[in-house]
Design a protein around this motif. Structure first.
Motif, PDB file in Angstrom:
ATOM      1  N   GLY A  90       0.779  -1.231   0.000  1.00 35.03           N
ATOM      2  CA  GLY A  90       0.000   0.000   0.000  1.00 35.03           C
ATOM      3  C   GLY A  90       0.812   1.283   0.000  1.00 35.03           C
ATOM      4  O   GLY A  90       0.247   2.364  -0.043  1.00 35.03           O
ATOM      5  N   ALA A  91       2.124   1.178   0.046  1.00 37.08           N
ATOM      6  CA  ALA A  91       2.970   2.377   0.046  1.00 37.08           C
ATOM      7  C   ALA A  91       3.712   2.477  -1.281  1.00 37.08           C
ATOM      8  O   ALA A  91       4.290   1.504  -1.753  1.00 37.08           O
ATOM      9  N   MET A  92       3.695   3.687  -1.879  1.00 46.00           N
ATOM     10  CA  MET A  92       4.401   3.838  -3.150  1.00 46.00           C
ATOM     11  C   MET A  92       5.800   4.355  -2.900  1.00 46.00           C
ATOM     12  O   MET A  92       6.039   5.116  -1.963  1.00 46.00           O
ATOM     13  N   GLN A  93       6.722   3.893  -3.747  1.00 51.73           N
ATOM     14  CA  GLN A  93       8.105   4.356  -3.654  1.00 51.73           C
ATOM     15  C   GLN A  93       8.701   4.415  -5.048  1.00 51.73           C
ATOM     16  O   GLN A  93       8.418   3.578  -5.890  1.00 51.73           O
ATOM     17  N   GLU A  94       9.524   5.442  -5.272  1.00 56.33           N
ATOM     18  CA  GLU A  94      10.182   5.597  -6.559  1.00 56.33           C
ATOM     19  C   GLU A  94      11.235   4.510  -6.713  1.00 56.33           C
ATOM     20  O   GLU A  94      11.927   4.163  -5.754  1.00 56.33           O
ATOM     21  N   VAL A  95      11.339   3.960  -7.918  1.00 58.00           N
ATOM     22  CA  VAL A  95      12.345   2.929  -8.206  1.00 58.00           C
ATOM     23  C   VAL A  95      13.104   3.314  -9.472  1.00 58.00           C
ATOM     24  O   VAL A  95      12.623   4.109 -10.280  1.00 58.00           O
ATOM     25  N   LYS A  96      14.295   2.751  -9.634  1.00 54.87           N
ATOM     26  CA  LYS A  96      15.118   3.034 -10.811  1.00 54.87           C
ATOM     27  C   LYS A  96      14.610   2.301 -12.046  1.00 54.87           C
ATOM     28  O   LYS A  96      14.809   2.750 -13.170  1.00 54.87           O
ATOM     29  N   SER A  97      13.943   1.148 -11.842  1.00 52.86           N
ATOM     30  CA  SER A  97      13.435   0.381 -12.976  1.00 52.86           C
ATOM     31  C   SER A  97      12.376  -0.610 -12.497  1.00 52.86           C
ATOM     32  O   SER A  97      12.293  -0.910 -11.306  1.00 52.86           O
ATOM     33  N   LEU A  98      11.601  -1.104 -13.462  1.00 49.66           N
ATOM     34  CA  LEU A  98      10.638  -2.173 -13.211  1.00 49.66           C
ATOM     35  C   LEU A  98      10.874  -3.269 -14.238  1.00 49.66           C
ATOM     36  O   LEU A  98      11.040  -2.996 -15.427  1.00 49.66           O
ATOM     37  N   LYS A  99      10.891  -4.514 -13.793  1.00 52.23           N
ATOM     38  CA  LYS A  99      11.196  -5.655 -14.651  1.00 52.23           C
ATOM     39  C   LYS A  99      10.016  -6.019 -15.558  1.00 52.23           C
ATOM     40  O   LYS A  99       8.868  -5.932 -15.154  1.00 52.23           O
ATOM     41  N   ILE A 100      10.377  -6.437 -16.775  1.00 53.35           N
ATOM     42  CA  ILE A 100       9.404  -6.957 -17.740  1.00 53.35           C
ATOM     43  C   ILE A 100       9.883  -8.366 -18.078  1.00 53.35           C
ATOM     44  O   ILE A 100      10.862  -8.532 -18.808  1.00 53.35           O
ATOM     45  N   PRO A 101       9.247  -9.390 -17.515  1.00 57.71           N
ATOM     46  CA  PRO A 101       9.747 -10.756 -17.724  1.00 57.71           C
ATOM     47  C   PRO A 101       9.609 -11.229 -19.161  1.00 57.71           C
ATOM     48  O   PRO A 101       8.730 -10.770 -19.894  1.00 57.71           O
ATOM     49  N   ALA A 102      10.475 -12.140 -19.558  1.00 57.62           N
ATOM     50  CA  ALA A 102      10.374 -12.779 -20.870  1.00 57.62           C
ATOM     51  C   ALA A 102       9.028 -13.483 -20.948  1.00 57.62           C
ATOM     52  O   ALA A 102       8.625 -14.165 -20.011  1.00 57.62           O
ATOM     53  N   GLY A 103       8.317 -13.274 -22.045  1.00 60.72           N
ATOM     54  CA  GLY A 103       7.022 -13.917 -22.210  1.00 60.72           C
ATOM     55  C   GLY A 103       5.968 -13.411 -21.239  1.00 60.72           C
ATOM     56  O   GLY A 103       4.931 -14.046 -21.073  1.00 60.72           O
ATOM     57  N   GLY A 104       6.203 -12.286 -20.593  1.00 62.73           N
ATOM     58  CA  GLY A 104       5.267 -11.776 -19.599  1.00 62.73           C
ATOM     59  C   GLY A 104       4.929 -10.326 -19.838  1.00 62.73           C
ATOM     60  O   GLY A 104       5.072  -9.806 -20.943  1.00 62.73           O
TER      61      GLY A 104
END
Length: 159
Positions: A90-104
């Protein structure tokens, strides 16, 4: 299933193995295109901002390729900066990146991971479109048009 390899292919395979390049991924590239990400974006929208200096953005990035990638940044002429956020417990936090899985896919949605448009240069209104450019760790940049929806908009696609 293996077919006969020509002499040049055998020499190349041997050279790669001797050079230490025949690592764990050398035998699992049977599908064409499996060695790289194949990204597309859809379901993009921005709820009409309720403040003058900040807005949120949502979309889905689908990866049909055989390699993962990461969303590393987003740019848009409408904002001084666009940051990538994840929501954990429930808490938002800034991140450097978000993963995009293979086939996902990576789903940026209300109540979850999302984009934050900060230092808005103008306040987008319902019916307008906001242009963004997505930047990835391995793939080239991708331009996406985000329609501005009502502030209370909820997609029916069942993200």
């Amino acid at each position: 299933m293996r077919r006969r390899l020509g002499p040049a292919a055998l020499v190349l395979a041997g050279a790669l193995a001797l050079a230490g390049c025949g690592g764990s991924d050398s035998g699992d590239s049977g599908d064409s295109g499996s060695g790289k990400a194949e990204l597309s974006a859809g379901s993009a929208y921005m709820p009409q901002p309720v403040s003058d200096d900040m807005a949120a953005g949502f979309l889905t990035v689908t990866n049909k390729g055989g390699a993962p990638d990461e969303l590393t940044s987003v740019t848009s002429d409408i904002a001084g900066q666009v940051t990538v956020h994840e929501t954990v417990d429930g808490a938002m936090q800034e991140v450097k990146s978000l993963k995009i899985p293979a086939g996902g896919r990576l789903e940026l949605k209300s109540g979850g991971d999302h984009l934050m448009f900060e230092q808005l240069k103008s306040r987008p209104k319902e019916g307008q479109t906001v242009s963004v450019e997505l930047h990835f760790a391995h793939s080239g940049p991708m331009k996406v048009e985000m329609p501005v929806k009502p502030a209370t908009y909820t997609p029916k696609t069942g993200h």
